[in-house]
Design an enzyme around this catalytic site. Sequence first.
Site, PDB file in Angstrom:
ATOM      1  N   CYS A 151      14.376  12.807  16.540  1.00  0.00           N
ATOM      2  CA  CYS A 151      15.691  13.252  17.011  1.00  0.00           C
ATOM      3  C   CYS A 151      16.652  12.092  17.272  1.00  0.00           C
ATOM      4  O   CYS A 151      17.780  12.076  16.775  1.00  0.00           O
ATOM      5  CB  CYS A 151      15.557  14.132  18.248  1.00  0.00           C
ATOM      6  SG  CYS A 151      14.840  13.306  19.687  1.00  0.00           S
TER       7      CYS A 151
ATOM      8  N   HIS B  78      14.866  14.902  24.094  1.00  0.00           N
ATOM      9  CA  HIS B  78      15.389  15.363  22.800  1.00  0.00           C
ATOM     10  C   HIS B  78      16.907  15.233  22.792  1.00  0.00           C
ATOM     11  O   HIS B  78      17.561  15.407  23.826  1.00  0.00           O
ATOM     12  CB  HIS B  78      14.984  16.819  22.549  1.00  0.00           C
ATOM     13  CG  HIS B  78      15.275  17.282  21.158  1.00  0.00           C
ATOM     14  ND1 HIS B  78      14.612  16.796  20.051  1.00  0.00           N
ATOM     15  CD2 HIS B  78      16.174  18.166  20.684  1.00  0.00           C
ATOM     16  CE1 HIS B  78      15.086  17.378  18.963  1.00  0.00           C
ATOM     17  NE2 HIS B  78      16.044  18.216  19.328  1.00  0.00           N
TER      18      HIS B  78
ATOM     19  N   HIS C 185      20.235  18.509  14.613  1.00  0.00           N
ATOM     20  CA  HIS C 185      19.233  17.609  15.179  1.00  0.00           C
ATOM     21  C   HIS C 185      18.008  17.582  14.284  1.00  0.00           C
ATOM     22  O   HIS C 185      17.879  18.389  13.366  1.00  0.00           O
ATOM     23  CB  HIS C 185      18.848  18.060  16.596  1.00  0.00           C
ATOM     24  CG  HIS C 185      18.228  19.414  16.661  1.00  0.00           C
ATOM     25  ND1 HIS C 185      17.052  19.663  17.308  1.00  0.00           N
ATOM     26  CD2 HIS C 185      18.610  20.615  16.148  1.00  0.00           C
ATOM     27  CE1 HIS C 185      16.744  20.955  17.207  1.00  0.00           C
ATOM     28  NE2 HIS C 185      17.673  21.548  16.504  1.00  0.00           N
TER      29      HIS C 185
END
Length: 176
Positions: free
Chosen positions: A72, A126, A142
């Site tokens: 990510c 994340h 993402h």
Amino acid sequence: MRKMLLAVVCTVSFGIVQAQTVPTVTEASKASLTEANFYEKIPVVKEIISFAKEHLSIRYRSGGTTTRGFDCSGFTRFCFKHFGVSLPHSSAAQGNVGEAVAKDEAQPGDLILFKGHGSGGNRIGHVGLITEVIGDKVKFIHSAWNGGVRYDYLHASYYQQRFMGIRRVAHLLAEK
């Protein structure tokens, strides 16, 4: 007389219905106007989003920072680096870049941050890049471990439970 009265009532009713259906500025069009104004101020934001979209479906790769596979933060770092902005390679560290922004002030180009796999705790694990905001719907791109580079929405329960914040980094793009 009844026919005339009925005609007047119908005409008035029709006029009221027409007045109620006159196009107004909807939430979606307000968001589009806001988005357009935002892009006018920092046009490179639109370019970074377009660049990110070019990498849809590239596989997830732990620690990945190239088109052979991204994690990510590697993905967001890769996208911003293409435009001369250096981001750290960790979602937690990216959570300290730029300025914090309230969820209802999110704009395309902002980083969106989440907890890791578990929804417990308070640690960023994340990160994604916001691509679109329409009303209260926030769409982001993402690199997810279960699908690679893809789109998701903040209003999905999985992301709602893990949402940590938004960071505005567009001013770093404007300086370039």
